[in-house]
Design an enzyme around this catalytic site. Structure first.
Site, PDB file in Angstrom:
ATOM      1  N   GLY A 143      -2.720  -1.497   6.381  1.00  0.00           N
ATOM      2  CA  GLY A 143      -3.834  -2.400   6.674  1.00  0.00           C
ATOM      3  C   GLY A 143      -4.793  -1.714   7.632  1.00  0.00           C
ATOM      4  N   THR A 168       0.831  -1.206   0.000  1.00  0.00           N
ATOM      5  CA  THR A 168       0.000   0.000   0.000  1.00  0.00           C
ATOM      6  C   THR A 168       0.866   1.257   0.000  1.00  0.00           C
ATOM      7  OG1 THR A 168      -1.670  -1.247   1.206  1.00  0.00           O
ATOM      8  CG2 THR A 168      -2.033   1.092   1.073  1.00  0.00           C
TER       9      THR A 168
END
Ligand code: GLU
Length: 572
Positions: free
Chosen positions: A479, A392
């Site tokens: 996350g 990410t």
């Protein structure tokens, strides 16, 4: 509250900024400062591409697209065109905020039991994360195209030039990428990925090794000239389907029609107050916006500005609010096109007040149950099973006109599914679904369903001052911990008035309705005993946030990048 609320004063944006308290912590460097434009992203080469586009007259949207295409090449473990993301756009002229959902979807052939064993037990996440079964329909290119159509100024093809040049000429593997290649278990499982990231003797390629990616360059050329259709149909789409269905481990169910039918969605942003500021985030299917905002609103009755950052009381209160917000997230947040998410109920003042009253300033609550906001149906709890990885990426761009993009993109865990097609990695985002479709007889909101978007935690955020000026744009990977990283940063900006770099340098802590996690090797670990005596379970863990952000002030822009990853902020 939606963008119409903001229209009342949105046009004033950037004129009235926030007077920043420049109380940087001792070890923090200063933020990057610039008068006109700023880019903060996870890799300097992506930042340079965005600056190149801005200087050529591109908008924030244009620059963000160029930066993202470079990130997919130089930070391939984190995000890319085989994945998806969520993007917020602020238009300085109209004051409008748009939020864009480019989240992956489950293929039509997906089933609620696809991550269960034959005797209906949940499979281990690591066992299904690699290979084809966890690959969602990539959303990134449809998102980028929609954002360009609505907010771009330069021709679409121009935005591809920096990434194509780098892919053709080659780029040096960064230390963080090299580390990820070396430490990611079983990354050599599939031949194409093995050939790209490992040398002929099977050794992981090291930092500084020059990588070229002519296949990625060719994919980008096709989409530069043919638009996103060149990705979602035809030969590229066919190769994606072959990679997924033909995977030697966990073959998947994706078909060409899944790609052809994919669309990105423009959704209303989720906005609400935290003290005198207006915080706007991304609504479902990510839980990022709601859970950040709920955490903040649960804390409003406490005078956090009177507490020191990283103090026992501050960490205790933020943890207690966070666990309550996570309990609601775990039960209610999912794809709103499939299951009604009780958004209004969650933010009713009476609901927030009753839930906040559960916070005891002296005692941890332990694991808490979700509340019953108005509009909530009968659902089972389903905590997030997603751990934090190397994956990410968050980038923020402000252009000279004052338009801003804040954008989180992902392929889920590091290197996604480990499957590559046409020079890019495919995501494993379907593992963000809960594997159990039911619990104690009640359906789990975030269960797998065909065409559905798995719940995310990505939280691109914009913050406005009381008089409507844009104050901050930020976000992070991590996350579900993204929620804690962003909420904690907003408190540090709004309550503690730290500069944005000092905020990103702060030691991290997070409670996801379980143990209170304190960042390893930081002064926060000294709080462990004090927190334990208040009833907290404590976990010391590396909390590798990757915050990137911009603060907007009367004297210009300040950019910050998280020292835990390789990000940088630069402007002019
Ligand atoms: N897949 C995760 C999400 O959408 C992000 C993973 C990460 O940040 O490491 O929330």
């Amino acid at each position: 509250m939606t963008s119409s609320f903001l229209n009342r004063f949105g046009a004033m944006a950037l004129v009235v900024g926030l007077a920043l308290g420049l109380a940087a912590s001792a070890e923090a460097g200063p933020p990057a400062r610039a008068p006109h434009a700023m880019v903060a992203a996870a890799d300097e080469r992506a930042v340079n591409a965005a600056l190149d586009i801005l200087k050529a007259g591109g908008s924030a949207a244009d620059a963000a697209i160029a930066a993202q295409l470079v990130l997919g090449l130089v930070e391939p473990q984190s995000s890319g065109i085989g994945g998806g993301g969520f993007l917020l756009h602020f238009d300085a002229t109209t004051g409008m905020i748009d939020s864009y959902d480019g989240r992956e979807t489950a293929p039509a052939g997906a089933t609620p039991d696809q991550f269960l064993t034959l005797d209906e037990k949940k499979q281990k996440r690591k066992d299904v994360a690699l290979g084809g079964l966890s690959v969602g329909v990539p959303g990134l290119f449809r998102l980028l195209e929609l954002v360009h159509t609505n907010h771009g100024t330069l021709p679409w093809a121009r935005l591809f030039e920096p990434a194509i040049a780098l892919a053709d000429q080659g780029f040096a593997i960064s230390p963080r990428l090299a580390e990820a290649i070396a430490k990611t278990d079983a990354l050599n499982s599939f031949e194409t990925t093995r050939n790209y990231f490992f040398d002929a003797t099977g050794k992981p390629k090291s930092a500084g090794t020059r990588l070229t990616n002519p296949e990625y360059a060719a994919t980008l050329r096709a989409v530069a000239s043919g638009g996103a259709n060149a990705f979602y149909s035809g030969a590229i789409a066919a190769d994606i389907v072959t990679a997924v269905r033909g995977a030697s481990i966990n073959p998947g169910r994706l078909v060409a029609e899944d790609l052809a039918l994919y669309h990105a969605v423009r959704r209303p942003p989720l906005c609400g107050n935290y003290r005198a500021h207006l915080v706007c985030g991304m609504g479902p299917p990510t839980s990022g916006g709601t859970t950040v905002l709920e955490t903040l609103q649960l804390l409003e009755r406490f005078d956090l500005s009177a507490l020191a950052p990283g103090s026992l009381d501050a960490v205790h209160l933020i943890s207690e609010a966070s666990r309550l917000a996570f309990a609601d997230r775990d039960r209610y947040l999912t794809d709103p096109d499939y299951v009604t998410v009780p958004l209004e109920g969650l933010f009713e003042p009476e609901y927030i007040a009753a839930r906040s009253a559960l916070i005891d300033p002296d005692r941890a609550q332990g694991v808490v149950a979700p509340g019953s906001p108005k509009g909530s149906g009968m659902l089972a709890d389903a905590a997030s099973i997603v751990p934090e990885g190397e994956s990410t990426s968050h980038l923020v761009v402000a252009d000279v006109a004052g338009n801003v993009v804040t954008f989180t993109s992902s392929i889920e865990r590091a290197f996604g599914s480990y499957l590559m097609a046409r020079g890019f990695l495919l995501n494993n985002e379907l593992t963000d679904f809960n594997f159990d479709p039911k619990k104690d007889g009640a359906p789990v909101a975030n269960r797998v369903e065909p065409g559905k978007r798995p719940r995310s935690s990505m939280a691109p955020t914009l913050v406005f001052t009381p008089d409507g000026g844009l104050a901050y744009a930020l976000g992070s990977p991590g996350g579900p911990r993204i929620i804690g990283y962003v909420a904690q940063s907003l408190i540090a900006l709004i309550d503690w008035r730290l500069d944005i770099q000092a905020v990103f340098d702060l030691p991290r802590h997070i409670n996801r309705n379980g143990a209170t996690e304190l960042e390893a090797d930081t002064p926060l670990s000294a709080l462990a005993d004090g927190l334990k005596s208040r009833g907290h379970d404590i976990k010391i863990a590396p909390l590798t946030s990757g915050l990137q952000g911009i603060a907007f002030g009367p004297d210009g822009l300040e950019g910050g990048a998280d020292p835990r990853r390789e990000g940088i902020a630069k402007g002019y």
